[in-house]
Design a protein around this motif. Structure first.
Motif, PDB file in Angstrom:
ATOM      1  N   UNK A 168       0.816  -1.393  -0.050  1.00  0.00           N
ATOM      2  CA  UNK A 168      -0.052   0.296   0.130  1.00  0.00           C
ATOM      3  C   UNK A 168       1.220   1.607   0.620  1.00  0.00           C
ATOM      4  N   UNK A 169       1.940   1.097  -0.054  1.00  0.00           N
ATOM      5  CA  UNK A 169       2.622   2.045   0.077  1.00  0.00           C
ATOM      6  C   UNK A 169       2.660   3.121  -1.258  1.00  0.00           C
ATOM      7  N   UNK A 225      -0.411   5.378   9.284  1.00  0.00           N
ATOM      8  CA  UNK A 225       0.649   4.378   8.342  1.00  0.00           C
ATOM      9  C   UNK A 225       1.301   4.365   7.668  1.00  0.00           C
ATOM     10  N   UNK A 226       1.162   5.581   6.278  1.00  0.00           N
ATOM     11  CA  UNK A 226       1.473   6.480   6.217  1.00  0.00           C
ATOM     12  C   UNK A 226       3.680   6.657   6.692  1.00  0.00           C
ATOM     13  N   UNK A 227       3.491   6.870   8.122  1.00  0.00           N
ATOM     14  CA  UNK A 227       4.546   6.831   9.109  1.00  0.00           C
ATOM     15  C   UNK A 227       5.299   5.968   9.014  1.00  0.00           C
ATOM     16  N   UNK A 241       9.137   4.572   6.834  1.00  0.00           N
ATOM     17  CA  UNK A 241      10.954   4.806   7.382  1.00  0.00           C
ATOM     18  C   UNK A 241      10.934   3.611   7.971  1.00  0.00           C
ATOM     19  N   UNK A 242      10.700   2.931   8.771  1.00  0.00           N
ATOM     20  CA  UNK A 242      10.547   1.886   8.850  1.00  0.00           C
ATOM     21  C   UNK A 242      10.614   0.267   8.538  1.00  0.00           C
ATOM     22  N   UNK A 250      13.624  -3.753   5.119  1.00  0.00           N
ATOM     23  CA  UNK A 250      14.034  -3.849   3.745  1.00  0.00           C
ATOM     24  C   UNK A 250      15.680  -4.529   3.874  1.00  0.00           C
ATOM     25  N   UNK A 251      15.728  -3.152   3.509  1.00  0.00           N
ATOM     26  CA  UNK A 251      18.005  -2.942   3.396  1.00  0.00           C
ATOM     27  C   UNK A 251      18.053  -3.733   4.758  1.00  0.00           C
TER      28      UNK A 251
END
Length: 114
Positions: free
Chosen positions: A28-29, A83-85, A88-89, A94-95
């Motif tokens: 959803x990002x 949710x958008x916040x 970064x996490x 993912x990284x």
């Protein structure tokens, strides 16, 4: 020595640690997604499980369900500001996974961080 996680991290993982939640959130990002498209984006999830997870995310205030009158009638989901916040996490996770959990490597080292 064991370090207590704290109630905030426990609350976060109680929701975000559920199967499929992270993948749904990541899907959803990119912006609002129709249910059928979201279902195709998350391989292996059943329609019922996707519906349940989206309901949980709505209840937590992370996702909004939008009904678009048709024809045909379509339902889309989008992230709230909360949710958008999480972007970064999720980007950091993912990284980290790309570095420490290479594809096909299913082993785990329990030696600790310290």
């Amino acid at each position: 020595m064991c370090v207590a996680a704290g109630s905030a991290i426990e609350r976060a993982f109680k929701l975000l640690g559920k199967r499929w939640i992270g993948i749904v959130m990541a899907s959803l990002m990119g912006g609002p997604v129709h249910f059928a498209d979201l279902r195709r984006t998350v391989p292996g999830i059943s329609e019922r499980m996707l519906s349940d997870r989206l309901t949980e995310l709505q209840a937590a205030g992370l996702v909004v369900r939008e009904v678009h009158s048709g024809p045909p009638l379509r339902v889309a989901y989008r992230l709230t500001d909360a949710g958008c916040a999480l972007r970064p996490a999720l980007d950091e996770l993912r990284d980290w996974a790309e570095t420490h959990l290479p594809a096909g490597n299913e082993t785990c080292d329990d030696s600790g961080c310290g």
